[in-house]
Design an enzyme around this catalytic site. Structure first.
Site, PDB file in Angstrom:
ATOM      1  CE  LYS A 116      40.954  32.197  44.111  1.00  0.00           C
ATOM      2  NZ  LYS A 116      41.063  32.470  45.536  1.00  0.00           N
ATOM      3  CE  LYS A 198      36.472  41.269  42.525  1.00  0.00           C
ATOM      4  NZ  LYS A 198      36.105  40.576  43.723  1.00  0.00           N
ATOM      5  CE  LYS A 201      42.766  40.451  48.438  1.00  0.00           C
ATOM      6  NZ  LYS A 201      41.359  40.531  48.745  1.00  0.00           N
TER       7      LYS A 201
END
Ligand code: ATP
Ligand code: LTN
Length: 332
Positions: A116, A198, A201
């Site tokens: 991140k 995977k 969203k």
């Protein structure tokens, strides 16, 4: 005969946008199933969510929708506690204490922080760095025995265990050291556009993921466009990531085995199979979407439920916090 005390489960999910079919089949469906066997406490982790910037109006809606969706998928507040993290102030309070028992070096090794820091390079804030201490506080406040988490959260759970053990070594048994819980059933849903990744969203391509709240037409379109291979034979095998993923989804929503699925679609092309998977997903999500729509019509009811649930969670949290503070030496 004395009834054996149920083990306690704790888990949380961030209210960050649309929840996907991956979230449902990989996590939420298990949350619902676990209510039969365990005492479950579930949280909408809205404090964690501001480690990345949120737009107030969207954030408010996402918290509300996530709460309603968890009810709609079947979290049952007559058996479990479902609350919003920021409503129980003890989470922030214990997080501060645990920050002082978590090492800079440990936090620096967290893969999610490293990732991140790159994806949100303009806002590498201290909260993003100490995120695992807040997650440890969530779990330890409720003396959870087991914590169902996905692969990406395992490292944070390991850190939670290390912090709990460290604290207990200093002060005696204050916290239950939680075990990770990887449920037996629980699909690992892949992207419909790149089945080696995977389903997420945060994928920029909306055709890659199916939201729990997607309209039937959109769901069908996304499955029709799902990436497969050129063999044209529905079978589970290495190198057939796209078909394997569709088979896994179909198995998860219908309860059929791979063998049955292979039989059902023997000699039929991928087109038929994709339609069947899409339809099965639509039918699985239909009642959830209907319940969600009903709940969203009644915000006062939702508010009464989340307030009541925060009131149930708070005394448990307060007790643990007081115990930890007393051990450290705070006076009351
Ligand atoms: P993002 O991809 O934006 O980081 P996410 O969709 O992975 O978010 P999380 O909030 O990280 O969502 O995950 C919530 C829960 O859903 C976790 O337990 C995670 O393991 C599970 N989950 C998320 N995506 C999938 C997936 N594709 N298959 C199975 N489980 C999933
Ligand atoms: N970090 C988790 C959400 C989360 C959580 C928790 C999960 C916050 N607190 C405690 C398990 C236990 C996530 O982003 N998926």
């Amino acid at each position: 005969m004395e009834e054996q005390k149920k083990q306690r489960i704790y888990s949380a999910i961030q209210p960050s946008g649309m929840l996907t079919l991956g979230n449902y089949l990989g996590a939420l469906r298990n949350w619902v199933a676990m209510q039969d066997e365990y005492e479950c406490i579930y949280t909408v982790a809205d404090l964690h969510a501001i480690t990345v910037r949120q737009t107030p109006a969207d954030f408010r809606r996402q918290i509300l929708e996530t709460y309603a969706l968890l009810l709609a998928v079947g979290v049952d507040t007559s058996r479990s506690i479902l609350f919003i993290q920021s409503h129980v102030a003890e989470h922030s309070q214990l997080a501060w204490l645990l920050n002082c028992y978590t090492q800079f070096g440990e936090l620096s090794r967290m893969t999610q922080f490293k990732e991140k820091s790159i994806s949100h390079a303009d806002n590498v804030n201290a909260g993003l760095f100490t995120y695992p201490a807040l997650m440890a506080a969530d779990i330890l406040l409720y003396q959870a025995d087991r914590v169902p988490v996905g692969h990406d959260q395992k490292q944070h759970l390991e850190l939670t265990r290390d912090v709990a053990i460290r604290f207990n070594n200093l002060y005696g048994d204050v916290f239950t050291v939680p075990e990770p819980f990887i449920p037996k059933t629980g699909a690992r849903v892949k992207s419909l556009q790149d089945p080696t990744q995977k389903m997420s969203k945060s994928d920029a391509n909306p055709n890659a993921w199916v939201a729990i709240l997607d309209k039937p037409d959109d769901i069908m379109r996304k499955f029709k466009r799902a990436v497969t291979d050129s063999e044209s034979c529905v079978r589970y095998a290495e190198g057939k990531d796209g078909i394997n993923n569709l088979m896994e989804i179909y198995a998860a929503v219908t309860g059929k085995t791979y063998q049955t699925i292979e039989g059902e679609f023997a000699g039929k092309g991928y087109g038929n199979f994709k339609l069947a998977v899409g339809e099965a997903v639509v039918e699985t999500l239909r009642p959830i979407q209907a319940t969600f729509a009903d709940l969203m019509k009644n915000k006062d009811y939702l508010q009464s439920v989340w307030r009541e649930n925060a009131q149930k969670a708070e005394p448990i949290a307060r007790r643990t916090l007081a115990k930890a503070m007393k051990k450290i030496g705070y006076i009351f």
